[in-house]
Design a protein around this motif. Structure first.
Motif, PDB file in Angstrom:
ATOM      1  N   MET A 223      -1.380   1.647  50.722  1.00 53.91           N
ATOM      2  CA  MET A 223      -0.463   2.022  49.664  1.00 53.91           C
ATOM      3  C   MET A 223      -0.974   1.431  48.350  1.00 53.91           C
ATOM      4  O   MET A 223      -1.294   0.258  48.273  1.00 53.91           O
ATOM      5  CB  MET A 223       0.941   1.500  49.990  1.00 53.91           C
ATOM      6  N   THR A 224      -1.025   2.246  47.327  1.00 49.73           N
ATOM      7  CA  THR A 224      -1.547   1.794  46.041  1.00 49.73           C
ATOM      8  C   THR A 224      -0.411   1.295  45.151  1.00 49.73           C
ATOM      9  O   THR A 224       0.767   1.525  45.425  1.00 49.73           O
ATOM     10  CB  THR A 224      -2.271   2.944  45.323  1.00 49.73           C
ATOM     11  N   TRP A 225      -0.808   0.628  44.067  1.00 49.82           N
ATOM     12  CA  TRP A 225       0.184   0.122  43.124  1.00 49.82           C
ATOM     13  C   TRP A 225       0.945   1.262  42.465  1.00 49.82           C
ATOM     14  O   TRP A 225       2.123   1.132  42.158  1.00 49.82           O
ATOM     15  CB  TRP A 225      -0.482  -0.746  42.068  1.00 49.82           C
ATOM     16  N   THR A 226       0.268   2.367  42.259  1.00 49.51           N
ATOM     17  CA  THR A 226       0.933   3.516  41.661  1.00 49.51           C
ATOM     18  C   THR A 226       2.029   4.043  42.576  1.00 49.51           C
ATOM     19  O   THR A 226       3.134   4.360  42.125  1.00 49.51           O
ATOM     20  CB  THR A 226      -0.094   4.622  41.366  1.00 49.51           C
ATOM     21  N   THR A 227       1.753   4.114  43.856  1.00 47.39           N
ATOM     22  CA  THR A 227       2.751   4.586  44.823  1.00 47.39           C
ATOM     23  C   THR A 227       3.945   3.644  44.873  1.00 47.39           C
ATOM     24  O   THR A 227       5.101   4.091  44.925  1.00 47.39           O
ATOM     25  CB  THR A 227       2.122   4.712  46.225  1.00 47.39           C
TER      26      THR A 227
ATOM     27  N   HIS B 274      -1.822   5.431  31.880  1.00 45.99           N
ATOM     28  CA  HIS B 274      -2.332   4.304  32.665  1.00 45.99           C
ATOM     29  C   HIS B 274      -1.179   3.507  33.257  1.00 45.99           C
ATOM     30  O   HIS B 274      -0.133   3.345  32.633  1.00 45.99           O
ATOM     31  CB  HIS B 274      -3.206   3.390  31.812  1.00 45.99           C
ATOM     32  N   ILE B 275      -1.394   2.949  34.438  1.00 42.41           N
ATOM     33  CA  ILE B 275      -0.342   2.232  35.167  1.00 42.41           C
ATOM     34  C   ILE B 275       0.132   1.009  34.390  1.00 42.41           C
ATOM     35  O   ILE B 275       1.315   0.675  34.409  1.00 42.41           O
ATOM     36  CB  ILE B 275      -0.797   1.856  36.596  1.00 42.41           C
TER      37      ILE B 275
END
Length: 105
Positions: free
Chosen positions: A1-5, A75-76
């Motif tokens: 799982m990514t930070w964006t998710t 950008h995140i």
């Protein structure tokens, strides 16, 4: 799982919770939900129900829509800063309404 998710999931959950709570305050007449941060009821919650509902519905709606900015290429790091300011404003707005309610009794 990514930070964006993770960020998208948190924004949608917080936003949906705000929308549900705002709907209950404003349209279901749940005056027991109108309280300060320590869950102490306000002196006259019916006077401040619309203000609470507006803040919760507006901020919840904005947070639910925020993941669209990530899909558009923001950008995140910038997205997280914007989201943090919005959440801070949400808390500040509720605190301001609470202080006004306590002052007017």
């Amino acid at each position: 799982m990514t930070w964006t998710t993770i960020a998208i999931t948190v924004a949608i959950v917080l936003g949906a919770g705000g929308i549900i709570r705002g709907w209950q305050m404003g349209y279901r007449n749940r005056l027991d939900l109108i309280s300060d941060w320590d869950h102490r009821p306000l002196p006259n919650p019916s006077l401040h129900a619309r203000a609470f509902a507006r803040v919760y519905l507006a901020m919840g709606g904005i947070l639910v829509a925020m993941p669209a900015l990530l899909f558009l290429g923001l950008h995140i790091y910038i997205w997280c800063a914007i989201t943090a300011v919005l959440v801070w404003y949400w808390f500040y707005a509720i605190d301001s309404i609470t202080e006004k309610a306590r002052a007017t009794k």
